[in-house]
Scaffold this active site. Structure first.
Site, PDB file in Angstrom:
ATOM      1  N   GLY A  67      27.741   7.329 -25.215  1.00  0.00           N
ATOM      2  CA  GLY A  67      28.882   8.233 -25.257  1.00  0.00           C
ATOM      3  C   GLY A  67      30.048   7.759 -24.422  1.00  0.00           C
ATOM      4  N   GLU A  95      26.664  14.302 -28.992  1.00  0.00           N
ATOM      5  CA  GLU A  95      25.386  14.903 -28.622  1.00  0.00           C
ATOM      6  C   GLU A  95      24.616  13.845 -27.848  1.00  0.00           C
ATOM      7  OE1 GLU A  95      24.765  17.915 -28.920  1.00  0.00           O
ATOM      8  OE2 GLU A  95      25.855  18.707 -30.640  1.00  0.00           O
ATOM      9  N   CYS A 139      15.804  15.076 -27.541  1.00  0.00           N
ATOM     10  CA  CYS A 139      16.875  15.302 -26.567  1.00  0.00           C
ATOM     11  C   CYS A 139      16.684  16.640 -25.871  1.00  0.00           C
ATOM     12  CB  CYS A 139      18.246  15.223 -27.231  1.00  0.00           C
ATOM     13  SG  CYS A 139      18.398  16.232 -28.704  1.00  0.00           S
TER      14      CYS A 139
END
Length: 509
Positions: free
Chosen positions: A247, A264, A298
């Site tokens: 990310g 995410e 996750c």
């Protein structure tokens, strides 16, 4: 020379995979440098040729061209593709679920559940196609109407991870197609075959209902393929699922070209257990959340924050359940924990366990490798480690089945411990005290995007928005009003009078 048993098993799995792909209508992939391996044995199922830079460019171009026409198709008509996809997924749920098991290592129930999640999001998107609502607001000017409308955004780039190789793609794609967008999908290089299967089914769905199949494109390969998708100005939104490290790379690159991101990223999820909790119920929720999918969700539970008065009896229950977990081949009945995805995941787990013990942690059970599946297959027993404090290794996300146990005396201290990590995805509290539950859900309670009471941290339903805060990225997918991420908003003022008054009472005459 007689081949080793794992070689025989891999050969059988390869044949099984070819049959599954054929049954799903997938053409045999062109062999190449991209290896599709199974974590069940570590062996290669097949190889594929990764997409070249020119092919990625062409795929984005085809999606952009298809979007020009797709955005003007009425949303209920666009939903016909999603309806047909749901039908095909239902017809092939068993085969696609088995393919998920072969590529990602999930047990059968979880793999079929992931396909069901795809069907569910298609049903959600189907209803959504008639509910892309804007608002009408009162205008301060007489003879005027003030409203907002939502329009298709453009090309959506979807970058998905190995642990949910099909569901996360469906979350994005079902909504994006109904919202009028085209999609370019870059799946994990670890799970290319499930991606081929889903891409084939979606394009078949489009052809069956007379829609343009070019609205969905598939590109395959390693990081450089994803980077090209991230950097292309024709891609209006990049929806990326993966690590925080990924990310940090994606977000600034998309922002530099003024594109949109839906991230995410990592989760370091915790559950608080209070003295009033139903310990039997809590133990069941904790074990599934922490050990399910071999700790590779996750939303997997990684930290357990337990009141000192109940830590003993709760740990007894959890440790007893852990010792009975059947770790093994996920294709076999009764297996509850399959393999880690690869040796890198196993090495990361062992390194984290060593660091935890160096920090004073006590290994209650688990952590050892389960032998008998070959040198390249990594099956482990889920581990429980009791920690004296929330050390640095506890604050990091290790994508493996390690459950760190911390204790507290005061609920405020428990909430501070809970929030004292960089990630903010999923959370839970087990309590039968309404005040404790409401305190955890309050604005200064859990700082996560998902906060549960008396259920674990994993197993989100598609009806609610999925995503988290802080280093988890702030994105929202799936239900609620997540569809707004895939559209652009226009504010409209309509003057149906014969006058031209200005806003704020300004006069310019």
């Amino acid at each position: 020379m007689t081949p080793a048993p794992t070689v025989d098993i891999t050969r059988e799995l390869r044949t099984r995979t070819e049959a599954l792909l054929g049954g799903l209508g997938v053409e045999s992939p062109e062999p190449g440098a991209l290896s599709a391996r199974t974590p069940l044995t570590g062996g290669e199922l097949t190889s594929l040729r990764p997409s070249t830079a020119d092919e990625v460019d062409a795929a984005i171009g085809r999606a952009a061209a298809a979007f020009e026409g797709w955005r003007t198709v009425p949303a209920p008509q666009r939903a016909a593709v999603v309806r047909r996809l749901a039908q095909l997924l239902t017809e092939h749920q068993a085969e696609l679920g088995e393919l998920v098991t072969l590529e990602a290592g999930k047990i059968g129930a979880e793999a079929r559940g992931e396909v069901q999640e795809m069907i569910d999001i298609c049903e959600f998107a189907l209803g959504l196609s008639r509910q892309l609502y804007g608002q009408t607001m009162p205008s301060e000017r007489p003879g005027h109407r003030l409203m907002e409308t939502w329009h298709p955004l453009g090309v959506v780039g979807v970058i998905s991870a190995f642990n949910f190789p099909v569901a996360v793609w469906a979350w994005n794609t079902a909504l994006a197609l109904v919202c009028g967008d085209a999609v370019v999908w870059k799946p994990s290089e670890t799970t290319p075959l499930t991606a081929l299967a889903c891409h084939t089914l979606l394009r078949r769905a489009a052809v069956d209902v007379g829609a343009n199949p070019e609205v969905h494109q598939l590109i395959q390969g390693a990081a450089e393929v994803g980077e090209q998708l991230v950097d292309d100005p024709r891609v209006a939104l990049v929806s990326a699922t993966g690590s925080v490290r990924m990310g940090r790379t994606v977000a600034p690159r998309v922002a530099a070209r003024f594109g949109r991101c839906l991230l995410e990223l990592g989760g370091n999820n915790a559950a608080v257990v209070t003295p009033s909790a139903d310990l039997d119920l809590a133990a069941r929720g904790i074990v599934f959340s922490a050990a399910g999918t071999a700790g590779q969700r996750c939303t997997s539970l990684r930290r357990l924050i337990v009141h000192v008065d109940v830590v003993g009896p709760l740990l007894d229950r959890i440790a007893s359940a852990y010792r009975q977990l059947h770790v093994g081949n996920p294709l076999e009945d009764g297996v509850l924990v399959g393999p880690l995805i690869n040796g890198r995941a196993y090495a990361g787990m062992q390194a984290a366990l060593r660091r935890a013990q160096e920090d004073g942690g006590e290994l209650i059970c688990g952590g050892e490798r389960v032998e008998g599946f070959g040198d390249e297959a990594y099956y482990v027993r889920p581990a429980i480690v009791r920690m004296p404090a929330q050390t640095e290794v506890v604050r990091e996300e290790t994508f493996a089945p390690i459950l760190y146990v911390l204790t507290y005396r005061d609920l405020e201290a428990a909430i501070d411990l809970h929030n004292g990590v960089p990630q903010g995805l999923s959370s839970a509290i087990f309590t039968q005290n309404q005040r404790e539950a409401e305190r955890f859900l309050a604005p200064d309670g859990s700082d996560c995007g998902i906060a549960n009471v008396n259920i674990g941290t994993s197993g989100a339903e598609i009806g609610g928005a999925f995503g988290g805060e802080k280093q988890t990225g702030g994105g929202r997918e799936s239900g609620s009003d997540s569809w707004k991420s895939y559209m652009r908003r226009a504010t409209n003022t309509v003057n149906y009078s014969t006058e031209l008054p200005l806003a704020q009472g300004i006069r310019f005459e």
